[in-house]
Scaffold this active site. Sequence first.
Site, PDB file in Angstrom:
ATOM      1  N   GLY A 296       0.282  13.534  -1.305  1.00  0.00           N
ATOM      2  CA  GLY A 296       0.969  14.115  -0.337  1.00  0.00           C
ATOM      3  C   GLY A 296       0.146  14.458   0.984  1.00  0.00           C
ATOM      4  O   GLY A 296       0.419  15.236   1.681  1.00  0.00           O
TER       5      GLY A 296
ATOM      6  N   ASN B 149      -0.260  12.465   3.531  1.00  0.00           N
ATOM      7  CA  ASN B 149       0.532  12.265   4.956  1.00  0.00           C
ATOM      8  C   ASN B 149       1.562  13.263   5.056  1.00  0.00           C
ATOM      9  O   ASN B 149       1.755  13.343   6.259  1.00  0.00           O
ATOM     10  CB  ASN B 149       1.006  10.993   4.491  1.00  0.00           C
TER      11      ASN B 149
ATOM     12  N   ILE C 171      13.371   2.711  -3.215  1.00  0.00           N
ATOM     13  CA  ILE C 171      14.790   3.491  -2.940  1.00  0.00           C
ATOM     14  C   ILE C 171      16.110   2.566  -3.205  1.00  0.00           C
ATOM     15  O   ILE C 171      16.157   1.516  -2.955  1.00  0.00           O
ATOM     16  CB  ILE C 171      14.789   3.640  -1.135  1.00  0.00           C
TER      17      ILE C 171
ATOM     18  N   HIS D 120       2.453   2.052   5.465  1.00  0.00           N
ATOM     19  CA  HIS D 120       1.439   1.072   4.632  1.00  0.00           C
ATOM     20  C   HIS D 120       0.210   1.194   5.063  1.00  0.00           C
ATOM     21  O   HIS D 120      -0.153   0.859   6.226  1.00  0.00           O
ATOM     22  CB  HIS D 120       2.358  -0.219   4.731  1.00  0.00           C
TER      23      HIS D 120
ATOM     24  N   ASP E 146       8.398  -3.608   2.667  1.00  0.00           N
ATOM     25  CA  ASP E 146       7.504  -3.634   3.662  1.00  0.00           C
ATOM     26  C   ASP E 146       7.747  -4.875   4.845  1.00  0.00           C
ATOM     27  O   ASP E 146       7.179  -5.159   5.288  1.00  0.00           O
ATOM     28  CB  ASP E 146       5.920  -4.231   3.332  1.00  0.00           C
TER      29      ASP E 146
ATOM     30  N   GLU F 298      -3.827   7.339   9.183  1.00  0.00           N
ATOM     31  CA  GLU F 298      -2.664   7.403   8.678  1.00  0.00           C
ATOM     32  C   GLU F 298      -2.206   8.911   9.235  1.00  0.00           C
ATOM     33  O   GLU F 298      -1.139   9.173   9.706  1.00  0.00           O
ATOM     34  CB  GLU F 298      -2.434   7.285   7.339  1.00  0.00           C
TER      35      GLU F 298
HETATM   36  C1  GRF Z   1      -1.219   6.207   1.403  1.00  0.00           C
HETATM   37  O1  GRF Z   1      -2.189   5.286   1.405  1.00  0.00           O
HETATM   38  C2  GRF Z   1      -0.031   5.561   2.087  1.00  0.00           C
HETATM   39  O2  GRF Z   1      -0.613   4.301   2.982  1.00  0.00           O
HETATM   40  C3  GRF Z   1       0.594   5.022   1.093  1.00  0.00           C
HETATM   41  O3  GRF Z   1       0.292   5.704  -0.162  1.00  0.00           O
HETATM   42  C4  GRF Z   1      -0.751   6.555   0.044  1.00  0.00           C
HETATM   43  C5  GRF Z   1      -0.289   7.920   0.144  1.00  0.00           C
HETATM   44  O4  GRF Z   1      -1.261   8.971   0.218  1.00  0.00           O
HETATM   45  N1  GRF Z   1       1.854   4.429   0.996  1.00  0.00           N
HETATM   46  P1  GRF Z   1      -0.999  10.599   0.151  1.00  0.00           P
HETATM   47  O5  GRF Z   1      -0.179  10.894  -1.169  1.00  0.00           O
HETATM   48  O6  GRF Z   1      -0.202  10.749   1.691  1.00  0.00           O
HETATM   49  O7  GRF Z   1      -2.145  11.253   0.153  1.00  0.00           O
END
Ligand code: GRF
Length: 201
Positions: free
Chosen positions: A16, A18, A97, A113, A154, A183
């Site tokens: 988590g 991000n 989903i 992604h 995607d 990200e």
């Molecule tokens: C990230 O690399 C994102 O690109 C992918 O899953 C990963 C999630 O990482 N969809 P986090 O759980 O946000 O640390």
Amino acid sequence: MSAKTWNIAFFASHGGSNMQAIIDRLKLGDLPAKAALVLSNNSKSGAKQRAEAENIPFYHLSSVQYPNPDELDKAICDLLIEKQIDLIVLAGYMKKIGASTISKFGGRILNIHPALLPNFGGEGMYGMNVHNAVIEAKAKVSGPTVHVVDEYYDKGRILGQIEVPVLDEDTPDTLQARVLEKEHILYPEIVAKIVRGEIVL
Ligand code: GRF
């Protein structure tokens, strides 16, 4: 009358980070948006700990409670409707989903992604598989993509990307770390643009 506040639901299966980057952005208090809930298929996820630390309601919904995927989809969709969710942010959510959720919230579901779509995307392209493929292809650039989720993996509308160089000495791990840093910049930026009306979904 004050502007609408966007209720955001985060879906995350693992760490988590991000999700945290977006929550930290929301905590600056200048955006018309609120972290309304965190949903995970994994009751032991880092995302759950983060939700608890941030006092955001956490929901564990998975095949454990709903072995039938359609019933799981319906339970998720009902929760999102009940909580009046406006935007769904997938952040490392490892499940597809379901059709009900897509049909009700289509166009308002985002994903990040870890490569420059449309390259290195599609079924099976997740986590380290993506970075392995980028290195094997000897690509010179990679970087994250934020896109709208539709019924295909995607393939939805691309909302933003950041380019990251791929270095000769990169391993999948070093590349992953460099992309993840971006990200954490890109995803909060795109969410901010959406809730400010600068990107119209
Ligand atoms: C990230 O690399 C994102 O690109 C992918 O899953 C990963 C999630 O990482 N969809 P986090 O759980 O946000 O640390």
